[in-house]
Design an enzyme around this catalytic site. Structure first.
Site, PDB file in Angstrom:
ATOM      1  N   GLY A   1     -44.316   9.303  -0.766  1.00  0.00           N
ATOM      2  CA  GLY A   1     -45.554   8.760  -0.214  1.00  0.00           C
ATOM      3  C   GLY A   1     -45.479   8.248   1.210  1.00  0.00           C
ATOM      4  CG  LEU A   2     -42.995   5.550   2.522  1.00  0.00           C
ATOM      5  CD1 LEU A   2     -41.773   4.696   2.836  1.00  0.00           C
ATOM      6  CD2 LEU A   2     -44.267   4.755   2.761  1.00  0.00           C
ATOM      7  N   GLY A   3     -44.529  10.056   3.853  1.00  0.00           N
ATOM      8  CA  GLY A   3     -44.580  11.160   4.807  1.00  0.00           C
ATOM      9  C   GLY A   3     -45.920  11.212   5.521  1.00  0.00           C
TER      10      GLY A   3
ATOM     11  CG  LEU B   1     -50.042  15.166   4.028  1.00  0.00           C
ATOM     12  CD1 LEU B   1     -50.301  16.393   3.167  1.00  0.00           C
ATOM     13  CD2 LEU B   1     -51.038  15.108   5.180  1.00  0.00           C
TER      14      LEU B   1
ATOM     15  CB  ILE C   1     -38.265  13.341  -7.097  1.00  0.00           C
ATOM     16  CG1 ILE C   1     -37.705  14.108  -5.892  1.00  0.00           C
ATOM     17  CG2 ILE C   1     -39.557  12.621  -6.751  1.00  0.00           C
ATOM     18  CD1 ILE C   1     -38.453  15.393  -5.624  1.00  0.00           C
TER      19      ILE C   1
ATOM     20  CE1 TYR D   1     -42.940  22.818   1.877  1.00  0.00           C
ATOM     21  CE2 TYR D   1     -44.006  24.444   3.276  1.00  0.00           C
ATOM     22  CZ  TYR D   1     -44.050  23.257   2.569  1.00  0.00           C
ATOM     23  OH  TYR D   1     -45.209  22.513   2.561  1.00  0.00           O
TER      24      TYR D   1
END
Ligand code: NAD
Length: 373
Positions: A63-65, A67, A107, A195
């Protein structure tokens, strides 16, 4: 015989899902659970109200990227501050830490993920952790761990605890043999980055868990996302974020893609709203589990021209990064998102002129504040 039995079971799950939503009858015991109906049958998009229903308890990974903080802010407005937990493996800046609940969550640590989901009664999970395209190519082993092993942990924890799961995919899930202009939802996908490969894997695994275990998996293929107050995390479309700050600050920008490289892009507000809308969409509106979403497509040169309407002397130069250029050339120029528009009412708000005006206003205001101080 075992394989035949499994296939029959899958066919049975699929048939029952379509016919009567009775898939639970054939699920392994550990995945049985009772999901409360959070939405009325006739709930309409854009208008689902949580005033009378229990709001979801949300976890955001990674969550700290670029978005995640914006997503948390949108979801907290919708569901209440304490119902949305942001997580990452990085230390949050003070303003993020004080804006709502935050926990450390790697994760790759599946036990810890179970603990968080159980202790916080998580019912919706937005899985944002990933290594993006350019960073992933620079560290394939780590990208494989985070993007593939990490996804497996997330799928298992979501299926085990009956959690609705959102995983973003990307234009990077297409490859040079996919239709380029536009790429439809269903077509050949042979990406050439770790990716892209990991995101195709995520799309397929999520869909498999949906049919196999009834996991409520939802996925959008994001274009390159452009944000004003958060930095990109090492993707191929990063130039389209960095260019605005440089234009306002210096009047010049050195671009690492060729002038005529056309890619699909979207302003962050549209992206985050689409994410919330697809998660709120009643299940019967979703004919697929993975949708393209699209807003605009442009080249660096076209973006520079649009910028000159606000910064007339703006100069763009090119110093092409061969890695990023090769990646960009393997991606589609535009996406066909007609299924998202038809099924759950997706509609973008920002085209190129609105995007440029919004970004210039943001950076202009920030520069003026800095100068005044
Ligand atoms: N930003 C875009 O333009 C874009 C476009 C398409 C898809 N997406 C997808 O949206 C999601 C969010 O993108 P973003 O731009 O915010 O990414 P980002 O690279 O900015 O942030 C990713 C976050 O994942 C975290 N992370 C890395 N390893 C982790 C681990 N082991 N455990 C937990 N967290 C870990 C990082 O610390 C980082 O904060 C990603 O899945 C990405 O693939 C983004």
């Amino acid at each position: 015989m075992l394989a035949l039995g499994m296939l029959k079971q899958v066919a049975s799950v699929t048939a029952q899902t379509k016919a009567s939503s009775c898939w639970k009858l054939v699920l392994p015991l550990r995945f049985l659970g009772s999901a409360p109906d959070r939405f009325p049958q006739d709930a309409k998009l854009h208008s689902t109200s949580f005033s009378e229903a229990e709001p979801p308890r949300v976890l955001i990974t990674g969550g700290l990227g670029q978005l995640g903080v914006g997503l948390a802010s949108l979801l907290r407005k919708r569901f209440g501050k304490d119902n949305v937990i942001l997580s990452d493996i990085k230390k949050p800046p003070a303003h993020v830490f004080h804006s709502g609940p935050f926990v450390y969550a790697d994760i790759l640590d599946d036990k810890k993920l179970h603990e968080i989901v159980v202790n916080h009664r998580i019912s919706w999970l937005f899985h944002y952790s990933a290594l993006l395209s350019a960073v992933g190519e620079a560290n394939v082993a780590l990208a494989r761990d985070v993007n593939i092993t990490g996804l497996h942990n997330i799928l298992d924890v979501a299926a085990e605890h009956n959690v609705r799961l959102f995983v973003p995919s990307t234009i990077g899930a297409f490859g040079p043999t996919s239709p380029q202009n536009p790429a439809p939802d269903l077509c050949i996908q042979r990406p050439r980055t770790i990716y892209g490969v990991s995101k195709v894997h995520a799309e397929l695994m999520g869909e498999y868990y949906y049919y196999r275990y009834g996991l409520d998996f939802r996925c959008l293929r994001y274009p390159g996302i452009i944000s004003a107050d958060s930095q990109p995390g090492g993707g191929t479309t990063d130039y389209a974020v960095q260019i605005f700050q440089a234009a306002v600050k210096n009047g010049t920008f050195e671009c690492n893609l060729e002038a005529n490289t056309r890619l699909p892009m979207m302003y962050i507000n549209d992206c985050l709203r689409a994410t919330l809308e697809v998660m709120e969409a009643p299940a019967e509106r979703l004919s697929m589990r993975t949708y393209n979403i699209s807003a605009m497509s442009f080249t660096p040169e076209e973006l520079a021209q649009a910028l000159r309407k606000h910064v007339p002397d703006f100069q763009i130069t090119y110093c092409v990064d061969p890695l990023r250029q090769a990646i960009a050339e393997s991606w589609p120029m535009s996406l066909d998102d007609s299924n998202a528009r038809k099924d759950w009412g997706w509609n973008h708000d920002f085209d190129l002129p609105e995007l440029v005006a919004t970004m210039i206003n943001f950076h202009g205001a920030r520069t003026r504040i800095t100068q005044a101080n």
